[in-house]
Design an enzyme around this catalytic site. Structure first.
Site, PDB file in Angstrom:
ATOM      1  N   HIS A   1       0.875  -1.174   0.000  1.00 34.54           N
ATOM      2  CA  HIS A   1       0.000   0.000   0.000  1.00 34.54           C
ATOM      3  C   HIS A   1       0.909   1.220   0.000  1.00 34.54           C
ATOM      4  O   HIS A   1       1.861   1.271   0.787  1.00 34.54           O
ATOM      5  CB  HIS A   1      -0.894   0.016   1.243  1.00 34.54           C
ATOM      6  CG  HIS A   1      -1.915  -1.070   1.267  1.00 34.54           C
ATOM      7  ND1 HIS A   1      -2.294  -1.705   2.434  1.00 34.54           N
ATOM      8  CD2 HIS A   1      -2.641  -1.642   0.277  1.00 34.54           C
ATOM      9  CE1 HIS A   1      -3.214  -2.615   2.162  1.00 34.54           C
ATOM     10  NE2 HIS A   1      -3.431  -2.601   0.858  1.00 34.54           N
TER      11      HIS A   1
ATOM     12  N   TRP B   1       4.344  -0.704   5.120  1.00 34.02           N
ATOM     13  CA  TRP B   1       4.697  -1.946   5.822  1.00 34.02           C
ATOM     14  C   TRP B   1       3.647  -3.022   5.554  1.00 34.02           C
ATOM     15  O   TRP B   1       3.414  -3.895   6.386  1.00 34.02           O
ATOM     16  CB  TRP B   1       4.833  -1.735   7.322  1.00 34.02           C
ATOM     17  CG  TRP B   1       5.870  -0.773   7.791  1.00 34.02           C
ATOM     18  CD1 TRP B   1       6.097   0.503   7.348  1.00 34.02           C
ATOM     19  CD2 TRP B   1       6.841  -1.001   8.812  1.00 34.02           C
ATOM     20  NE1 TRP B   1       7.123   1.075   8.042  1.00 34.02           N
ATOM     21  CE2 TRP B   1       7.598   0.184   8.947  1.00 34.02           C
ATOM     22  CE3 TRP B   1       7.124  -2.074   9.644  1.00 34.02           C
ATOM     23  CZ2 TRP B   1       8.635   0.314   9.879  1.00 34.02           C
ATOM     24  CZ3 TRP B   1       8.146  -1.960  10.569  1.00 34.02           C
ATOM     25  CH2 TRP B   1       8.896  -0.781  10.676  1.00 34.02           C
ATOM     26  N   HIS B   2       3.012  -2.992   4.379  1.00 37.44           N
ATOM     27  CA  HIS B   2       1.911  -3.902   4.081  1.00 37.44           C
ATOM     28  C   HIS B   2       2.218  -4.778   2.867  1.00 37.44           C
ATOM     29  O   HIS B   2       1.310  -5.134   2.120  1.00 37.44           O
ATOM     30  CB  HIS B   2       0.632  -3.112   3.806  1.00 37.44           C
ATOM     31  CG  HIS B   2       0.073  -2.400   4.983  1.00 37.44           C
ATOM     32  ND1 HIS B   2      -1.027  -1.549   4.892  1.00 37.44           N
ATOM     33  CD2 HIS B   2       0.424  -2.411   6.293  1.00 37.44           C
ATOM     34  CE1 HIS B   2      -1.300  -1.058   6.093  1.00 37.44           C
ATOM     35  NE2 HIS B   2      -0.434  -1.564   6.951  1.00 37.44           N
ATOM     36  N   CYS B   3       3.467  -5.148   2.636  1.00 35.93           N
ATOM     37  CA  CYS B   3       3.792  -5.857   1.402  1.00 35.93           C
ATOM     38  C   CYS B   3       3.287  -7.304   1.433  1.00 35.93           C
ATOM     39  O   CYS B   3       3.192  -7.930   2.490  1.00 35.93           O
ATOM     40  CB  CYS B   3       5.283  -5.792   1.114  1.00 35.93           C
ATOM     41  SG  CYS B   3       6.371  -6.380   2.419  1.00 35.93           S
TER      42      CYS B   3
END
Length: 663
Positions: free
Chosen positions: A309, A566-568
């Site tokens: 994101h 931090w949403h990979c």
């Protein structure tokens, strides 16, 4: 407790998903030996983990609880290298994240196009994980007996209601539960992964691992240990080779091998899981040979389909009478003592919240959509139009300046935190060497699809108007906003003279002093209309009209400031091995999370997602953990109540305290 060299089940990676998987499987059958290998340190009773209000510390560049991966330079970021952090501590992101409770949309999981992964299949697992600690009118979609706690925290900054009044005045309706899996446009008082009863962060390791180890002796924890590769024997994943997390002797690496009799579950995360597979011989044969690894299984999709994101922040000054966390994080000793004393007395106060008190999920109106470029309009029609449960953007309010406080003047701030829910852009990550310490070839793909720019620009404009309609608002932090032309009506403005004098006080001799005209104070807003009953009906500042040159300034700002949320996810995607519309480079896993071409090996973390999810991803990581544990249990022949795998409740006062000497 001595660590054996052979287990029934090995879980590789103790992050949000891995801790859940290990804890559940250790409670599947207490005769099973379960090993959990984690690269980071143990998080047991670590104050830097369990105190919610100090989470920004974990994101500093010298953090001991995170690893930072630097990408290749990108023209889509004006030549910048993106920095993508990953948690480096037991519990993974759940130990250091923003603690925002957000669920994906029902169509997100349906879009996986995988048997057993429809939302109707997964809802029982979502409920199984959580204890929903607030009143609700939809108990059929929430859980009330799970190990992970969800609440508003034990403190709410005043910015919450001010934000909600402002968004309502923009036509964004207040929603009691924006996480109902179907609502894609609305604002809410944001819930948090914080235990209301204790004021502590609710992380995966304390909930699943420490609680189990306290009550049973079949779960073994191995920290500070990095997974090098998986050893395959006769077509089956039989063992794992590990190294110390930090090389002890560069010339002579220290390896250790742990064996698994029944199952290995890889859960090292979106960045590390594909690297482990590639070092083990799974991946694109051409890339593997170039990196010096003998190909074992031809899976070109390993390391591809990287998604995230895309996030950016826009901070604002607020009036001095309002409350923020700025003095606390800046290091005011008196404020810090007061805040810490309150939390240790009863688990309440500013330490018992993340300061992210409210937010929105939004979709553009037909009029707003018509003003965006044609490429995004086409993408919207293809991806969003027939899925009304998918939001396009998220933004939320943070009760302070989110960033380095040594770079800005003392004062009080608020920050708008935006992220794009479903980017069209894709990236990749691949090994460059068999060496587990080698730097990977990393292209996260940020903003490499032109369709991602229009919604980012739109969200900046939308959140800026939210800020300007708030009573807190006292001007922009001009250094952290687009560089609009000086003559533009859209230009950012500093604090107005009245607010500057209020901050400065009667003895300050320079408040409001201007050097020429390169900065200008905020224009005085319209007075309040006392005939209105509620303040959200009063527009204090007129809406800004942006022209084409202004839009270019915003686009340039986004290229220079967009970063990871931090949403990979996505680098070991579930999907057909030959590929599909959403997994173009070929699937890595079947619908039961088995790695193609080998027996006894599953992947269970966010890397399995073939497409994005419209949420802060801790919720999805837990869901994947629950699903993976269930799949393993079923494969081992367990049925019925055994698959409940109930974990003991974590209780305070029954564990050793861990020191902070290494932090």
């Amino acid at each position: 407790m001595a660590i054996p060299e052979e287990f029934d089940i090995l879980v590789l990676g103790g992050g949000s998903s891995g801790s859940c998987i290990a804890g559940r499987l250790a409670n599947l059958d207490h005769s099973l030996k379960v090993g959990l290998i984690e690269a980071g340190e143990n998080n047991l009773n670590n104050p830097w983990v369990y105190l919610p209000g100090i989470y920004p510390r974990n994101m500093k560049l010298d953090s001991k609880t995170a690893s930072f991966y630097t990408s290749n330079p990108s023209p889509h970021l004006n030549g910048r290298r993106a920095i993508v952090p990953c948690a480096n501590i037991l519990g993974g992101g759940s130990s250091i994240n923003f603690m925002m409770y957000t669920r994906g949309s029902a169509s997100d999981y349906d879009d996986f196009e995988a048997e057993g992964w429809k939302t109707k299949d997964l809802l029982p697992l979502m409920k199984k994980t959580e204890t929903y600690q607030r009143a609700c009118n939809n108990p059929e979609i929430h859980g009330f007996e799970g190990p992970i706690k969800v609440s508003f925290g034990n403190y709410t900054y005043p910015v919450c209601q001010d934000f909600l009044r402002a968004t309502e005045s923009q036509g964004i309706p207040y929603v009691d539960d924006l996480e109902d899996l179907v609502t894609a446009h609305g604002a809410e008082h944001w819930l948090k992964w914080i235990n209301r009863d204790t004021g502590r962060r609710s992380d995966s390791a304390h909930a699943f691992v420490h609680s189990t180890m306290r009550n049973h002796d079949n779960l073994y924890l191995i920290c500070n240990t990095k997974v090098d590769k998986i050893i395959v024997e006769d077509g089956r994943a039989a063992a794992v080779r590990t190294v110390p997390s930090k090389p002890l002797n560069a010339k002579k690496p220290t390896h250790k091998v742990y064996r698994a009799r029944k199952q290995i579950v890889l859960s090292c995360g979106t960045i590390s899981s594909p690297l482990v597979l590639q070092r083990s011989g799974f991946g694109d044969p051409i890339k593997l040979r170039a990196a010096g690894v003998k190909p074992l299984v031809n899976l070109p999709g390993v390391g591809r389909n990287f998604q995230d994101h895309y996030c950016f922040f826009s901070p604002y000054r607020i009036k001095p009478q309002y409350e923020s966390f700025d003095d606390f994080v800046r290091g005011d000793a008196n404020i810090q003592k007061k805040v810490f004393d309150q939390w240790y007395a009863n688990g309440t106060g500013p330490l018992a919240t993340n300061g992210i008190e409210a937010g929105v999920k939004i979709r553009p109106t037909p009029e707003e959509l018509s003003q965006m470029d044609e490429s995004f309009q086409e993408g919207y029609r293809e991806y969003f139009e027939d899925k009304p449960d998918k939001p396009v953007m998220h933004y939320s309010i943070i009760a302070g300046f989110f960033g380095d406080h040594t770079k800005i003047p003392p004062g009080k701030y608020m920050t708008m935190f935006h992220f794009l829910e479903y980017p069209f852009s894709r990236g990749s990550i691949h090994i460059t060497s068999p060496d587990p310490y080698a730097t990977p070839d990393f292209d996260p793909g940020f903003m490499n699809d032109e369709r991602d720019m229009a919604p980012m620009v739109w969200s900046y404009k939308k959140s800026r108007e939210t800020a300007r309609k708030m009573d807190h608002f006292a001007g922009e932090v001009t250094s952290h906003h687009p560089l609009f032309p000086y003559s533009s009506e859209a230009r950012a403005y500093e604090m107005d003279l009245e607010t500057s004098n209020a901050y400065g006080g009667p003895l300050n001799l320079t408040a409001g002093l201007a050097h020429g005209s390169w900065t200008q104070p905020l224009k005085k807003p319209a007075g309040r209309n006392e005939g209105h009953v509620t303040s959200n009906q009063v527009e204090l500042h007129p809406d800004i009209e942006y022209d084409e040159e202004d839009d270019k300034a915003i686009e340039n700002y986004i290229r220079e400031h967009t970063e990871t949320t931090w949403h990979c996810l996505g680098t070991c995607s579930i999907g057909p091995r030959e590929g599909s519309k959403i997994v173009k480079w070929g699937g890595v896993l079947d619908h039961r999370s088995n790695v193609y071409g080998v027996k006894g090996l599953k992947v269970g973390d966010l890397s399995v997602c073939p497409d994005n999810v419209g949420c802060n991803t801790y919720t999805t990581a837990l869901l994947i953990g629950e699903k993976t544990a269930t799949l393993v249990g079923e494969d081992l022949g367990y049925t019925g109540e055994a698959l409940d795998m109930t974990v003991p409740q974590f209780k305070l006062g029954t564990y050793e305290k861990t020191g902070l000497a290494r932090f």
